[in-house]
Enzyme design. Sequence first.
Site, mmCIF file in Angstrom:
data_model
loop_
_atom_site.group_PDB
_atom_site.id
_atom_site.type_symbol
_atom_site.label_atom_id
_atom_site.label_comp_id
_atom_site.label_asym_id
_atom_site.label_seq_id
_atom_site.Cartn_x
_atom_site.Cartn_y
_atom_site.Cartn_z
ATOM 1 C CD GLU A 90 -8.742 0.229 6.886
ATOM 2 O OE1 GLU A 90 -9.755 0.292 5.673
ATOM 3 O OE2 GLU A 90 -7.523 -0.295 7.078
ATOM 4 N N GLY A 124 0.778 -0.823 -0.404
ATOM 5 C CA GLY A 124 -0.267 -0.092 0.044
ATOM 6 C C GLY A 124 0.872 1.493 0.042
ATOM 7 C CG ASP A 134 1.427 -3.267 9.977
ATOM 8 O OD1 ASP A 134 2.334 -2.280 10.047
ATOM 9 O OD2 ASP A 134 0.281 -3.115 9.529
ATOM 10 N N GLY A 136 -5.946 1.428 9.178
ATOM 11 C CA GLY A 136 -5.409 1.105 9.712
ATOM 12 C C GLY A 136 -5.087 -0.702 9.755
ATOM 13 N NE ARG A 137 -2.415 -3.163 6.076
ATOM 14 C CZ ARG A 137 -1.268 -4.141 5.105
ATOM 15 N NH1 ARG A 137 -1.428 -4.868 4.379
ATOM 16 N NH2 ARG A 137 -0.155 -3.781 5.376
ATOM 17 N NE ARG A 152 -15.525 15.227 19.185
ATOM 18 C CZ ARG A 152 -15.064 14.738 20.044
ATOM 19 N NH1 ARG A 152 -14.427 15.266 21.225
ATOM 20 N NH2 ARG A 152 -15.580 14.128 21.458
ATOM 21 C CG ASP A 174 3.935 -7.032 7.488
ATOM 22 O OD1 ASP A 174 3.121 -6.216 6.979
ATOM 23 O OD2 ASP A 174 3.522 -7.707 8.007
ATOM 24 N N GLY A 175 4.766 -7.300 4.678
ATOM 25 C CA GLY A 175 4.350 -8.600 2.677
ATOM 26 C C GLY A 175 6.083 -7.984 1.981
ATOM 27 C CB THR A 232 3.182 0.745 6.005
ATOM 28 O OG1 THR A 232 1.767 0.504 6.909
ATOM 29 C CG2 THR A 232 3.914 -0.008 7.241
ATOM 30 C CB ILE A 233 -1.074 4.411 6.492
ATOM 31 C CG1 ILE A 233 -2.021 3.668 6.271
ATOM 32 C CG2 ILE A 233 -0.330 5.294 5.665
ATOM 33 C CD1 ILE A 233 -3.313 4.314 5.985
ATOM 34 C CG ASP A 234 -1.878 -0.193 8.036
ATOM 35 O OD1 ASP A 234 -2.509 0.953 7.760
ATOM 36 O OD2 ASP A 234 -1.224 -0.631 7.016
ATOM 37 N NE ARG A 290 -26.402 15.462 12.866
ATOM 38 C CZ ARG A 290 -27.323 15.993 11.836
ATOM 39 N NH1 ARG A 290 -28.286 16.029 11.702
ATOM 40 N NH2 ARG A 290 -26.182 16.838 11.123
ATOM 41 N NE ARG A 340 -1.332 -4.407 -0.920
ATOM 42 C CZ ARG A 340 -1.875 -3.996 -0.592
ATOM 43 N NH1 ARG A 340 -2.565 -3.077 -0.923
ATOM 44 N NH2 ARG A 340 -1.567 -3.677 0.961
ATOM 45 C CB ALA A 351 -12.765 9.810 19.863
ATOM 46 C CB VAL A 387 17.165 6.803 -1.334
ATOM 47 C CG1 VAL A 387 18.908 6.122 -1.712
ATOM 48 C CG2 VAL A 387 16.742 6.478 -0.179
HETATM 49 P P1 ADP Z 1 2.853 -4.265 2.520
HETATM 50 O O1 ADP Z 1 4.074 -5.233 2.523
HETATM 51 O O2 ADP Z 1 2.143 -3.499 2.517
HETATM 52 O O3 ADP Z 1 2.632 -5.210 3.724
HETATM 53 P P2 ADP Z 1 1.723 -6.836 0.964
HETATM 54 O O4 ADP Z 1 1.877 -7.451 2.266
HETATM 55 O O5 ADP Z 1 -0.094 -6.214 -0.297
HETATM 56 O O6 ADP Z 1 1.761 -5.088 0.974
HETATM 57 O O7 ADP Z 1 3.084 -7.125 0.243
HETATM 58 C C1 ADP Z 1 2.928 -6.588 -0.576
HETATM 59 C C2 ADP Z 1 3.950 -7.505 -1.709
HETATM 60 O O8 ADP Z 1 5.466 -7.485 -1.328
HETATM 61 C C3 ADP Z 1 3.771 -8.538 -2.770
HETATM 62 O O9 ADP Z 1 2.151 -7.866 -3.581
HETATM 63 C C4 ADP Z 1 4.302 -9.728 -3.036
HETATM 64 O O10 ADP Z 1 4.839 -9.027 -3.755
HETATM 65 C C5 ADP Z 1 5.628 -8.903 -2.066
HETATM 66 N N1 ADP Z 1 5.198 -10.035 -0.844
HETATM 67 C C6 ADP Z 1 5.022 -10.025 0.174
HETATM 68 N N2 ADP Z 1 4.838 -11.622 1.384
HETATM 69 C C7 ADP Z 1 5.510 -12.212 0.862
HETATM 70 C C8 ADP Z 1 6.172 -13.433 0.540
HETATM 71 N N3 ADP Z 1 5.836 -14.755 1.932
HETATM 72 N N4 ADP Z 1 7.441 -14.227 -0.544
HETATM 73 C C9 ADP Z 1 7.597 -13.454 -1.812
HETATM 74 N N5 ADP Z 1 7.228 -12.096 -1.627
HETATM 75 C C10 ADP Z 1 6.210 -10.994 -0.786
#
Ligand code: ADP
Length: 347
Positions: free
Chosen positions: A227, A13, A134, A175-176, A159, A108-109, A130-132, A167, A77, A191, A25
């Site tokens: 959400e 995201g 997390d 925030g997933r 508000r 993290d993904g 990430t905005i989350d 009201r 993604r 709040a 960079v």
């Molecule tokens: P975020 O990075 O915001 O957590 P995602 O979880 O959708 O978002 O991950 C982004 C991209 O990272 C995925 O679409 C994929 O290309 C790659 N990715 C995530 N997890 C894995 C994994 N276990 N193995 C390989 N690529 C991954």
Amino acid sequence: MAIKKIGILTSGGDSPGMNACVVSVARIANHYGMPLVGIKRGYNGLIEMNDHDIETFTESELLDIADLPGTYLRTARCKPFYDPEVRKQAAKNLNDNDFEALIVIGGDGSFNGAMLLADLGIPCVCIPGTIDNDLGYTEKTLGYDTAVNVSTNAVRSIRATSRSHDRPHIVQVMGRRSGDIALKTAMATGAELLIVPEREWSIEDTAERFINLIKRGNNRATLIIGEHCWHQMKPFDWISVLRENGIAVHDDEEMDVDKLAKVLKYLCKAEIRATTVGYTQRGATPSSSDCSFAFATAEEAVNLIRSGRSNVAIGQKHGSVYNLPIEDALNIRHKFNHASFELINKL
Ligand code: ADP
């Protein structure tokens, strides 16, 4: 110091501050004579690495994108990247094109993807975007501060009209699976009610809290809800409440924030309304805090690559930028502030 060609991509995201980080960079790498190449649409750009997957920045382009929200490199993604053969091809493309390191900005993904690429011999450095908020290993992520500012401003506006009409209002924020944006927004705005994905909740308790606040004279309370809280809602026959009040609902309909406002309206006998802040949080102009964090992480990333260090994630700890192996970063679970959450719902 040998000149190193670096690749950079944004993945997952988008989040405010990604452009500021890429630009920082580029400026810092350029200062050390290291060419920086942008890879487009996350990991997708690594798979074929055609000309349209590559961005070589001119100074003028960098100046143009420095303040832009979103991510100029695009993000996506990339499902194919879960396939080891595809990742091998991506590593080969990076090697064939003389990349000596890759900077990945994402959540993290994306970090998981980078770690697997690092296993194939590609030196990777991860920056949290990430905005989350997390990611447990870091106190800050690019975009979180901006997202909280956007939702805080939204609540302040809401508000004002809540006050005008006496009201109550429900505000849904992003925030997933993390309630941090909701919590910080509630803390920042005063709040009175808060629902987060980390905690079970019930419609009855929420209605009782609104009713008690109204009895106390507060007929313009704000409920902030994350959400993805619906899986934590205790069973309650809200469909009957809506039907009894003349609203047509299918048996298999799922709860959402507009329906919650209607159910609470009938239970509390108050004109409760709902607003979803939504993607305005992701597409906002990054705050100075996020942009300065972007610079600090960019500086750390370039310095790490110059000194031959890689396969690390950059974050903030005790107010300072630091780094640790990607795997260790991913193993640190994010901690939610339960004490503040509980206090907010009692005041
Ligand atoms: P975020 O990075 O915001 O957590 P995602 O979880 O959708 O978002 O991950 C982004 C991209 O990272 C995925 O679409 C994929 O290309 C790659 N990715 C995530 N997890 C894995 C994994 N276990 N193995 C390989 N690529 C991954």
